[in-house]
Every structure is written in structure tokens, then in C-alpha cells.
Design an enzyme around this catalytic site. Structure first.
Site, short mmCIF file in Angstrom:
data_model
loop_
_atom_site.label_atom_id
_atom_site.label_comp_id
_atom_site.label_asym_id
_atom_site.label_seq_id
_atom_site.Cartn_x
_atom_site.Cartn_y
_atom_site.Cartn_z
CG ASP A 217 -2.16 0.91 0.95
OD1 ASP A 217 -2.09 1.77 0.04
OD2 ASP A 217 -3.18 0.78 1.65
C1 BGC Z 1 -4.96 3.43 0.02
C2 BGC Z 1 -5.02 2.53 -1.20
C3 BGC Z 1 -4.83 3.34 -2.45
C4 BGC Z 1 -3.49 4.07 -2.36
C5 BGC Z 1 -3.17 4.90 -3.57
C6 BGC Z 1 -3.72 4.32 0.02
O1 BGC Z 1 -3.85 5.32 0.99
O2 BGC Z 1 -5.00 2.67 1.20
O3 BGC Z 1 -6.25 1.86 -1.22
O4 BGC Z 1 -4.87 2.52 -3.57
O5 BGC Z 1 -3.53 4.93 -1.23
O6 BGC Z 1 -4.03 5.99 -3.68
#
Ligand code: BGC
Length: 739
Positions: A282
Site C-alpha cells: 500500500d
Molecule cells: C490506500 C489505497 C490506495 C493508495 C493509492 C492508500 O492510501 O489505502 O487503497 O490505492 O492509497 O491511492
């Protein structure tokens, strides 16, 4: 040896030409590349390992440095290719409900383009409320087409974490509280995306069930609960939908970060389930070089320069701490995905974005997701032959939902609000007047954890205006609920209450006009005790996408019969729900999942706590009867399937859809089980008076439990009750069978 220029060619030829090219080069039958799936959904690119021989050649020609550059972002939403070898960079995009606007390569600032709009599709909980796997597939295809047009390789969705707490900030993005419903929808969604030549990335693996302290929380969970509740959607994504990418979650499990969790990533995901694609962190969720590399992470994302899977990893490889085979495996996984997604050629005309067809898919999901919660004296649907004036009240009648809050959003080309929808569909048959009723404002101070606190004091001028309007209209419709600022990534809600003083508004308006309908525009469970007592009819709508207002108006006016079913339990009080009752939420460093598998309705049913609205609940403008349940046999062996059928009849006067739900209960088991568990469902459309025999198939293998002692799935012999009904608390017919 094939020349590397062939790789460059790869990105300029069409997919079918490519398939023939590689099939000829390696004598692979073309039908192995695309094979037809057994389920209702179409063909899916199945074999990620198809180009492995070629990929091994490429890897053998790469330097250490080149390999390492592929393992991290070269921008916030891209990771490097190798120009020398004609391998393009990989482009990622959020997210689950629409292709996110373009941001600067190395910052979260919008590029302020005019060419990056997309369809705003209903968010996760709306999709789940349809209980419609074919729509999940269609949603996937539309998202895949829009991602492709926008030049993306990997779509960061679906988000399938279980709704463990009713206040979860990302409930709107996630699907439901049930592993089977999540798994079925995830499979459809992923196949759809990948059938359009884009990789889906199922997230967040795993047990990211709260936003509070998500960047440090350590989940303590027993293995049986993890396997039976929290992993099935991911397992189905890998084994059934052949998902190309998996995103590791921010949290820890059993003391180890998910992005370096050897047991989760290497043992379960890659070895046990046979996952051949790539694991991406993530954003900003990587914590080490050596541990992450060895623990199974393939790509570090979220920082434009590698913090961990860059120079320090290269040093560790050169020092012999990390074997080169570990790096080769990562590059191989990335190249498998790279080769399996269809790159957009420069000359390819764009344009499959926000098409009428995609608008229609958004509309279908929205119209099948809306849940009728209450309908006293058949106040709904609104009869335009009798109703001449409608008071439309509430900020949510005009509030747009495509953007807002923290995290993914969509710069949508259009979004029909409920007020616009109602005006569109009513025409001049009734006069519609609008009063805002409440202001969705927040206090300046943030609570600990960054949570924004709503101002719950109702504005007396707005209240008076709304009451006056309601008094002078035949009926009043209040569009209440939450919005994207209130339900958001990175913080959970502090309670279930309707924010911004809406209970007072509902109370006053309903007192002024007994024909008051409350429409909740929200994407998570709410405390609706007051709203239910005050109003005559209630509908639950969701963050329902570009066509949300049209779909809602069609349900209100009876052009569409509501058929959505709640994908999670609405408790009477927050403390009735498991983690709050046991005092284990939020936890500071540890979130102890003491409730075990008793999540959602499993808890309420087992503990005999009556919820406000049950999982699977949703009324219709018609009625259905269930009769004549039959199984094909009375006793089954472990390798057999149960065929259970029931005759469903539409006994009312309107055409309607019912979601037939199959639950099981174990009798006299030596193992602990929840009171009942969902094991199948089927959405059926019936004309007035029409009957249909509905058959559902339940493989006996689906009745196994995870036995910690043998560290494997095990089947217990005994008697099973098969319960078919209209919700988890409205079982209509029961059959018993033996295993
Ligand atoms: C989220 C993800 C997301 C990523 C990129 C993170 O804060 O948990 O679900 O895909 O950011 O935006």
C-alpha cells in the site's frame, strides 16, 4: 534466442497478433491463453506463466541495477520499465469506483487536466447491496475500458476487506460483512477488469478492517477466523479470477507488517494458493528492505524514490544477504503482469470513457442497490396521479459524491443528484420545491486520529424553512445521510449517529407532514432509530455514482421496484456490535479480534441480539412466497454438491426482483459455529403472479472448517439445516441433510 526488439514490437502489435506471435514462437496452443470460464462471466486471460520462458531469457540479460529499478515507484503512480529492453513503465490508478484524476508524477497535486474525467460508478457497499455478480462483472469491464483509455496497466481495486466495525471509514469502498458475498462480487469484478486487458489489484491484504491507527495496528486473530472470514475473498480472487496483483495492507498481523509478512505473502498467497502475479505495497506501507524482499513484497509504492526496495536492497544483494533468486522472482512476477496486460498503443484512439454504455452500467448498479427499509401504508412508490406537490428537503438532495474526503475519487463528467433525478423523472406532473434543511459543516478542531467532527447543531432558519415547505406540500422527501467528507479513508466515524443535526430535522419535518419519506444517502450502517420512528417510509441509497439521482428517482416513483439487500447489519446501538461490545476497538497498538468468526450477523444471530435491520434485509413493492424446498439427496459425501431448489412466486401486483439467500446451520456439532452462515444466493426477476423454481448448488467442500490442529480444512459429519429466505432473519423454508 528471440531478439529483445521483439519486446518493443509487443507493444505496438494488436493482442491477437501478439498471441499468435508468441504461440508460434513457443508452440503454445492459443486456446490456453484465453479460456472460457464455467461461470456466467466471460473468458478470462488465465495463464500468467505463459511467457515464463521468454521472461527468464530477459532476466538473464538484465543487470542487478536494472532489476532493482523495477521494484519500486518512479513516481507516485508508476514503476519503472527498462527502456533498453523496450519494457514500458507500469501505470497504476485508483480505484475501486472510477479512474482517478491525473496527479503530478511526484506529488498528490492534481494536474488540472481537462482530459481525465471518468464515470463515477457506485462505490463498494452499493455494489454489494445489489447481490448481483453479473453486474460486478460488467462494472469490471467498464472500469477496465476506462483504465485502458486512460493508459493504465493496473487498477487498484477491488477493495474487499470485511466490514468488521460498523463505523469503519472505508465501508463505502469495501463490500460487505460476509466472506461469501465479498468473494463472489470480487471474482466478477476482477474478471471484468482483466477481460479488458488491465490488471486488477485486490486490496488490502489482509485484515485492514479499521482506519484508526491503521499505520501501526497489529491484528491479533486466530487462524480459523482468518481463513474463514478474512481471507476467502482474496483466495477466490487468486484461485478463481486469477487476479494479477495483490496489495499488501498497512497493518501488522501477528506482529509482522503485512508488506513483509512471510506467512501471509509467501506461504499462504504464493505457495498455498499458487499466486503468480505481483504483490505491491500500500502507498507508503513498506517498512524494510531485506525483510520485505524476503517476506514476499515485489513492488514498493507510494514514494517517488525507493525508500526500501532500491539502493539499500541492491547493497544487500551485492553483500549476499538477499539471494539474487529472490530478486529474479520479483522481476519475473512484474514481467508476467507486464506481458499479460495489453498496453495502449500511441496510435490507439481513446474515448471509451464516460460512454452511455458505462452510464447504463452505473445506472443498473444504482437502481438494483437501493434498499427499501420501511413502507408504512404503501406510501411508496409516490403516485403522481395523486401527489401534486413534493417538498424535497436535505443537503444530500444536491450534494455531489464523486469527490471529497481523503483518498480516491473521480473527476466525473456528470453526476445526477437526487433533486435533478426527481425533476427529470417527474416533469410537470408535480411541483417540486427544495429546502436545504441542514448544513453539512464541520468544527474547526479535529479529534485525535485526524477525525473531523461534524457540527450537530441544526440551523434554525433552515429548519423553519424546511418545516414550512413540508407543511405546504402533499409529501416530504428528506435526503439525509452522510457524504464523502464524513465517510472517508484514514479515519473511522466516532459513532453511528446521523450528523449535522439531521435527527432534529427529520423529527420536525415528519411532525409537520406525516407523509414523510426519509432517503438515506450514505454508504455504511447508521443509527436510524429516530428516523424510523418518525418517518412513514425509508430508503437506503448509497454513494451511487454518476446515475445515482436518476436511479433513486425511478425507485421513488415506482418505475423501478426496489430490490437491494443490506450487505451489513444495522445495529440498534453501536455497543451491540462485536468489537464495541467486547471493547476491542480501536486498540492502541493491538486490535484483538476476540469475537473470532462472529462478525456482523454471525454475532447478532449467535448472541440473539436483535438488530435494527438485518444483513440481507430489503423490502419490495411486491411480495414473494417461498415454497416446496427440495434437495436432490438426503445424505452426501465429501466430494458431492448439494442441489437445493425452492419455488419462488411473485404474489403481488408488480414485477420485482428478489435475492434468494441460502444459509446453513449445523446441528449437534462438536465444533463451534456461528448460528448461521450465508452459503449461496441468487437474484431472480419475476412478473406478477409468476413462479420459478430456483436451484442453488452448494459444494460439500464449502461446509468445511479450518482445523487449527491439523492446519488444514476439515469436514465434520453430521446434520446440516439448509435455510432459504429473504434475509438472515427472515428464513422461509428449511431442509435438513446429512453428511
Ligand atoms: C490506500 C489505497 C490506495 C493508495 C493509492 C492508500 O492510501 O489505502 O487503497 O490505492 O492509497 O491511492
Amino acid at each position: 534466442m528471440l531478439r529483445f526488439t521483439l519486446l518493443k514490437d509487443y507493444y505496438t502489435v494488436s493482442k491477437s497478433a501478439l498471441i499468435l506471435l508468441f504461440s508460434a514462437a513457443f508452440l503454445i496452443p492459443t486456446d490456453r491463453i484465453f479460456s472460457q470460464d464455467q461461470s456466467t462471466q466471460k473468458g478470462t486471460l488465465k495463464d500468467l506463466t505463459l511467457f515464463d520462458i521468454k521472461i527468464d531469457h530477459i532476466i538473464s540479460e538484465m543487470s542487478f541495477e536494472e532489476k532493482i529499478t523495477m521494484l519500486h515507484g518512479n513516481g507516485l503512480f508508476s514503476s519503472s520499465g527498462i527502456t533498453r529492453l523496450g519494457i514500458p513503465e507500469m501505470k497504476y490508478s485508483d480505484g475501486p469506483f472510477g479512474i482517478r484524476e491525473e496527479m503530478e508524477k511526484n506529488s498528490w497535486n492534481s494536474m488540472k487536466l481537462t482530459t481525465d474525467s471518468a464515470t463515477f460508478f457506485p462505490t463498494g457497499s452499493a455494489l454489494a447491496a445489489t447481490w448481483n455478480t453479473d453486474l460486478a462483472y460488467l462494472l469490471g469491464t467498464a472500469l477496465g475500458e476506462e483504465a485502458k483509455t486512460r493508459g493504465k496497466d493496473i487498477l487498484l481495486g477491488p477493495a474487499v476487506n470485511i466490514t468488521r466495525i460498523p463505523t469503519g471509514g472505508r465501508t463505502f469502498e469495501y463490500l460487505s460483512e460476509d466472506p461469501l458475498l465479498n468473494a463472489r462480487l470480487a471474482v466478477g469484478y476482477i474478471k471484468g477488469v482483466q477481460d479488458r486487458g488491465v490488471a486488477a489489484c485486490v486490496k488490502h491484504f489482509a485484515l485492514n478492517n479499521q482506519e484508526t491507527n491503521r499505520g501501526r495496528i497489529n491484528v491479533i486473530v486466530d487462524e480459523r477466523t482468518m481463513r474463514e472470514i478474512y481471507l476467502p475473498a482474496f483466495e477466490a480472487a487468486v484461485k478463481e479470477a486469477n487476479v494479477f496483483a495483490v496489495m499488501a495492507a498497512y497493518n501488522k498481523i501477528g506482529g509482522s507488517w503485512c508488506s513483509e509478512n512471510e506467512y501471509l505473502l509467501n506461504q499462504i498467497l504464493k505457495k498455498e494458493w499458487g499466486f503468480k502475479g505481483l504483490v505491491v505495497s500500500d502507498w507508503g506501507g513498506t517498512h524494510s528492505s531485506v525483510k520485505a524482499a524476503i517476506g514476499g513484497l515485489d513492488v514498493e509504492m507510494g514514494t517517488s524514490k525507493a525508500a526500501f526496495l532500491g539502493q539499500s536492497l541492491l547493497d544487500s544483494v551485492k553483500a549476499g544477504i538477499v539471494p539474487i533468486e529472490v530478486i529474479n522472482d520479483k522481476v519475473k512476477r512484474i514481467l508476467r503482469v507486464r506481458f499479460s496486460v495489453e498496453p495502449v498503443s500511441e496510435s490507439q484512439p481513446g474515448g471509451i470513457v464516460s460512454t452511455p454504455e458505462h452510464g447504463e452500467i452505473a445506472y443498473q448498479i444504482a437502481s438494483q442497490s437501493i434498499v427499501l427499509l420501511k413502507n408504512m401504508d404503501h406510501l411508496l412508490p409516490v403516485d403522481l396521479n395523486k401527489v401534486r406537490s413534493i417538498a424535497v428537503i436535505g443537503d444530500n438532495a444536491t450534494h455531489k459524491l464523486a469527490l471529497g474526503g481523503f483518498g480516491a475519487g473521480v473527476k466525473t463528467r456528470y453526476e445526477i443528484t437526487p433533486l435533478e433525478g426527481l425533476k427529470n423523472k417527474t416533469g410537470d406532473k408535480a411541483s417540486i420545491k427544495y429546502a436545504q434543511g441542514y448544513k453539512p459543516s464541520f468544527s474547526q478542531n479535529r479529534q485525535s486520529g485526524g477525525r473531523r467532527m461534524p457540527n450537530n447543531q441544526i440551523d434554525s432558519t433552515l429548519l423553519k424553512e424546511a418545516v414550512e415547505l413540508a407543511k405546504n406540500s402533499d409529501i416530504a422527501i428528506i435526503f439525509a445521510g452522510t457524504n464523502r467528507e464524513f465517510e472517508t479513508e484514514s479515519s473511522d466515524r466516532s459513532d453511528l449517529k446521523l450528523p449535522f443535526g439531521q435527527d432534529a430535522l427529520i423529527h420536525a419535518v415528519a411532525a409537520a407532514n406525516p407523509k414523510t419519506i426519509v432517503v438515506l444517502v450514505a454508504a455504511a450502517p447508521l443509527d436510524l432509530n429516530n428516523a424510523q420512528n418518525a418517518s412513514s417510509a425509508m430508503l437506503m441509497s448509497w454513494f451511487n455514482g454518476s446515475e445515482g439521482g436518476n436511479a433513486l428517482a425511478d425507485v421513488l416513483l415506482g418505475n423501478v421496484n426496489p430490490s437491494g439487500k443490506l450487505p451489513f447489519t444495522f445495529p440498534v446501538a453501536l455497543n451491540d456490535s462485536p468489537a464495541f461490545s467486547l471493547g476491542t476497538f480501536p486498540g492502541d497498538n493491538n486490535a484483538d479480534y476476540k469475537e473470532g468468526s462472529l462478525v456482523g450477523y454471525r454475532w447478532f444471530d449467535t448472541k440473539k441480539i436483535k438488530p435494527l435491520f438485518s444483513f440481507g434485509f430489503g423490502l419490495s413493492y411486491t411480495d414473494f412466497s417461498y415454497k416446496g424446498a427440495k434437495t436432490d439427496k438426503l445424505k452426501y459425501n465429501s466430494d458431492e454438491n448439494i442441489q437445493i431448489s425452492v419455488v419462488l412466486k411473485n404474489t403481488g401486483k408488480r414485477k420485482g426482483d428478489e435475492v434468494v439467500q441460502l444459509y446453513v446451520r449445523r446441528l449437534n456439532s462438536k465444533v463451534e459455529w456461528p448460528d448461521k452462515e450465508l452459503k449461496g444466493f441468487s437474484r431472480v426477476s419475476l412478473n406478477p403472479g409468476e413462479s420459478k423454481k430456483i436451484t442453488m448448488t452448494l459444494p460439500i467442500s464449502q461446509l468445511r472448517y479450518w482445523d487449527a490442529k491439523i492446519h488444514d480444512w476439515r469436514l465434520e459429519n453430521g446434520t446440516i439445516q439448509l435455510m432459504i429466505g429473504s434475509s438472515s432473519s427472515d428464513i422461509r423454508v428449511v431442509k435438513s441433510i446429512d453428511i
